[in-house]
Design a protein around this motif. Structure first.
Motif, mmCIF file in Angstrom:
data_model
loop_
_atom_site.group_PDB
_atom_site.id
_atom_site.type_symbol
_atom_site.label_atom_id
_atom_site.label_comp_id
_atom_site.label_asym_id
_atom_site.label_seq_id
_atom_site.Cartn_x
_atom_site.Cartn_y
_atom_site.Cartn_z
ATOM 1 N N VAL A 6 -0.856 56.532 -36.021
ATOM 2 C CA VAL A 6 -2.198 57.005 -36.374
ATOM 3 C C VAL A 6 -2.329 58.512 -36.150
ATOM 4 C CG1 VAL A 6 -3.211 56.458 -34.116
ATOM 5 C CG2 VAL A 6 -4.660 56.484 -36.141
ATOM 6 N N CYS A 7 -3.077 59.148 -37.058
ATOM 7 C CA CYS A 7 -3.321 60.593 -37.003
ATOM 8 C C CYS A 7 -4.788 60.862 -37.290
ATOM 9 C CB CYS A 7 -2.463 61.293 -38.057
ATOM 10 S SG CYS A 7 -2.753 63.073 -38.192
ATOM 11 N N ALA A 8 -5.426 61.589 -36.394
ATOM 12 C CA ALA A 8 -6.800 62.049 -36.640
ATOM 13 C C ALA A 8 -6.728 63.332 -37.463
ATOM 14 C CB ALA A 8 -7.525 62.292 -35.328
ATOM 15 N N MET A 9 -7.605 63.407 -38.462
ATOM 16 C CA MET A 9 -7.649 64.551 -39.362
ATOM 17 C C MET A 9 -8.894 65.384 -39.074
ATOM 18 S SD MET A 9 -4.969 63.827 -41.245
ATOM 19 C CE MET A 9 -5.154 64.838 -42.709
ATOM 20 N N GLN A 10 -8.886 66.646 -39.506
ATOM 21 C CA GLN A 10 -10.081 67.475 -39.365
ATOM 22 C C GLN A 10 -11.247 66.771 -40.046
ATOM 23 O OE1 GLN A 10 -9.505 71.478 -40.754
ATOM 24 N NE2 GLN A 10 -7.774 71.818 -39.396
ATOM 25 N N GLY A 11 -12.395 66.760 -39.400
ATOM 26 C CA GLY A 11 -13.587 66.142 -39.963
ATOM 27 C C GLY A 11 -13.769 64.689 -39.567
ATOM 28 N N ASP A 12 -12.756 64.088 -38.944
ATOM 29 C CA ASP A 12 -12.906 62.713 -38.486
ATOM 30 C C ASP A 12 -13.859 62.659 -37.293
ATOM 31 O OD1 ASP A 12 -11.237 61.614 -40.403
ATOM 32 O OD2 ASP A 12 -9.462 61.646 -39.108
ATOM 33 N N SER A 13 -14.471 61.489 -37.097
ATOM 34 C CA SER A 13 -15.471 61.319 -36.047
ATOM 35 C C SER A 13 -15.244 59.991 -35.331
ATOM 36 C CB SER A 13 -16.874 61.318 -36.667
ATOM 37 O OG SER A 13 -17.008 60.185 -37.524
ATOM 38 N N ASP A 14 -16.072 59.734 -34.323
ATOM 39 C CA ASP A 14 -16.029 58.434 -33.656
ATOM 40 C C ASP A 14 -16.246 57.323 -34.673
ATOM 41 O OD1 ASP A 14 -15.594 59.562 -31.182
ATOM 42 O OD2 ASP A 14 -17.645 59.313 -30.479
ATOM 43 N N GLU A 15 -17.158 57.529 -35.596
ATOM 44 C CA GLU A 15 -17.441 56.520 -36.622
ATOM 45 C C GLU A 15 -16.201 56.236 -37.465
ATOM 46 O OE1 GLU A 15 -19.050 53.630 -38.858
ATOM 47 O OE2 GLU A 15 -19.918 54.480 -37.030
ATOM 48 N N THR A 16 -15.427 57.273 -37.773
ATOM 49 C CA THR A 16 -14.192 57.089 -38.538
ATOM 50 C C THR A 16 -13.227 56.192 -37.768
ATOM 51 O OG1 THR A 16 -14.472 59.351 -39.387
ATOM 52 C CG2 THR A 16 -12.343 58.292 -39.766
ATOM 53 N N ALA A 17 -13.071 56.468 -36.477
ATOM 54 C CA ALA A 17 -12.167 55.676 -35.638
ATOM 55 C C ALA A 17 -12.628 54.223 -35.555
ATOM 56 C CB ALA A 17 -12.062 56.293 -34.248
ATOM 57 N N LEU A 18 -13.936 54.009 -35.434
ATOM 58 C CA LEU A 18 -14.476 52.652 -35.356
ATOM 59 C C LEU A 18 -14.263 51.891 -36.670
ATOM 60 C CD1 LEU A 18 -17.834 53.357 -33.488
ATOM 61 C CD2 LEU A 18 -15.755 52.343 -32.536
ATOM 62 N N ARG A 76 -7.470 57.774 -28.875
ATOM 63 C CA ARG A 76 -7.874 56.849 -27.809
ATOM 64 C C ARG A 76 -9.086 56.012 -28.241
ATOM 65 N NH1 ARG A 76 -4.813 57.736 -23.617
ATOM 66 N NH2 ARG A 76 -3.979 59.802 -23.191
ATOM 67 N N ARG A 77 -10.010 56.635 -28.952
ATOM 68 C CA ARG A 77 -11.191 55.914 -29.444
ATOM 69 C C ARG A 77 -10.770 54.796 -30.391
ATOM 70 N NH1 ARG A 77 -15.534 53.523 -28.797
ATOM 71 N NH2 ARG A 77 -17.365 54.117 -29.977
ATOM 72 N N PHE A 78 -9.824 55.096 -31.285
ATOM 73 C CA PHE A 78 -9.310 54.079 -32.196
ATOM 74 C C PHE A 78 -8.670 52.927 -31.417
ATOM 75 C CE2 PHE A 78 -5.529 52.332 -34.244
ATOM 76 C CZ PHE A 78 -6.111 51.671 -35.311
ATOM 77 N N ALA A 79 -7.795 53.229 -30.472
ATOM 78 C CA ALA A 79 -7.112 52.191 -29.691
ATOM 79 C C ALA A 79 -8.119 51.339 -28.921
ATOM 80 C CB ALA A 79 -6.093 52.825 -28.748
ATOM 81 N N ASP A 80 -9.113 51.985 -28.304
ATOM 82 C CA ASP A 80 -10.141 51.239 -27.569
ATOM 83 C C ASP A 80 -10.971 50.359 -28.498
ATOM 84 O OD1 ASP A 80 -9.278 52.449 -25.218
ATOM 85 O OD2 ASP A 80 -10.931 53.911 -25.170
ATOM 86 N N ALA A 81 -11.295 50.886 -29.672
ATOM 87 C CA ALA A 81 -12.092 50.115 -30.641
ATOM 88 C C ALA A 81 -11.300 48.928 -31.174
ATOM 89 C CB ALA A 81 -12.550 51.017 -31.787
ATOM 90 N N LEU A 82 -10.003 49.100 -31.381
ATOM 91 C CA LEU A 82 -9.172 47.990 -31.843
ATOM 92 C C LEU A 82 -9.114 46.898 -30.766
ATOM 93 C CD1 LEU A 82 -7.404 46.907 -34.138
ATOM 94 C CD2 LEU A 82 -5.471 48.117 -33.089
ATOM 95 N N ALA A 83 -8.994 47.301 -29.512
ATOM 96 C CA ALA A 83 -9.010 46.334 -28.410
ATOM 97 C C ALA A 83 -10.353 45.608 -28.349
ATOM 98 C CB ALA A 83 -8.707 47.036 -27.087
ATOM 99 N N ALA A 84 -11.440 46.339 -28.584
ATOM 100 C CA ALA A 84 -12.770 45.726 -28.586
ATOM 101 C C ALA A 84 -12.929 44.724 -29.727
ATOM 102 C CB ALA A 84 -13.852 46.801 -28.666
ATOM 103 N N GLU A 85 -12.113 44.856 -30.771
ATOM 104 C CA GLU A 85 -12.115 43.906 -31.895
ATOM 105 C C GLU A 85 -11.337 42.636 -31.561
ATOM 106 O OE1 GLU A 85 -13.460 43.912 -34.989
ATOM 107 O OE2 GLU A 85 -14.385 45.890 -34.956
ATOM 108 N N GLY A 86 -10.780 42.570 -30.354
ATOM 109 C CA GLY A 86 -10.073 41.370 -29.926
ATOM 110 C C GLY A 86 -8.572 41.403 -30.109
ATOM 111 N N VAL A 87 -8.012 42.589 -30.352
ATOM 112 C CA VAL A 87 -6.568 42.728 -30.521
ATOM 113 C C VAL A 87 -5.991 43.345 -29.244
ATOM 114 C CG1 VAL A 87 -4.736 43.805 -31.888
ATOM 115 C CG2 VAL A 87 -6.861 43.080 -33.008
#
Length: 146
Positions: free
Chosen positions: A31-43, A106-117
């Motif tokens: 995974v790679c965060a790009m310029q302009g990405d946000s918490d909402e993008t990660a979620l 980290r936000r992406f990884a935490d959100a994926l875990a919150a999805e039950g993975v």
């Protein structure tokens, strides 16, 4: 954000010869965060990955998501997914700045875990050795900006 999903029988990431993250059957996610990405993008990306039906059902069709099969995820940061290939030497200026990139990773990884993975990760910014046994092979590319 950009991500490469690889359906795996197993995957592992090591730093300086020591395993820092691993998973059995499931997904290796670069995974790679790009310029302009946000918490909402990660979620949004985490929700999409958690629901993506790329695992075989009883009839052999890709109809199940990673959590449907009891799979796990190994999430590894990879800023090179932001490569600009206009010349012979890739540029990475469209990647998020390192501090923001790490936060969104980290936000992406935490959100994926919150999805039950169940999620394990590599170490952001480290020189990592990634090993995997691709299952299928199944490899999916996602770009949230397109």
């Amino acid at each position: 954000m950009r991500a490469i999903l690889q359906r795996v029988a197993r995957a592992r990431v090591a730093v300086a010869g020591e395993t820092v993250g691993q998973c059995g059957p499931g997904l290796l996610i670069l995974v790679c965060a790009m310029q302009g990405d946000s918490d909402e993008t990660a979620l949004r990306l985490a929700a999409k990955v958690a629901r993506m039906r790329i695992f075989k059902d009883g009839q052999g069709k890709m109809n199940l998501a990673v959590r449907d099969v009891g799979g796990a995820a190994l999430v590894v940061s990879q800023f090179t997914l932001a490569a600009d290939l206009r010349g012979n030497r890739p540029g990475f200026s469209t990647a998020a700045a390192p501090t923001e990139g790490e936060r969104l990773y980290r936000r992406f990884a935490d959100a994926l875990a919150a999805e039950g993975v169940p999620v394990e990760t590599g170490i952001f910014g480290a020189d990592m050795a990634v090993e995997l046994v691709n299952d299928g092979p199944v490899t999916i590319w996602i770009d949230t900006q397109t």
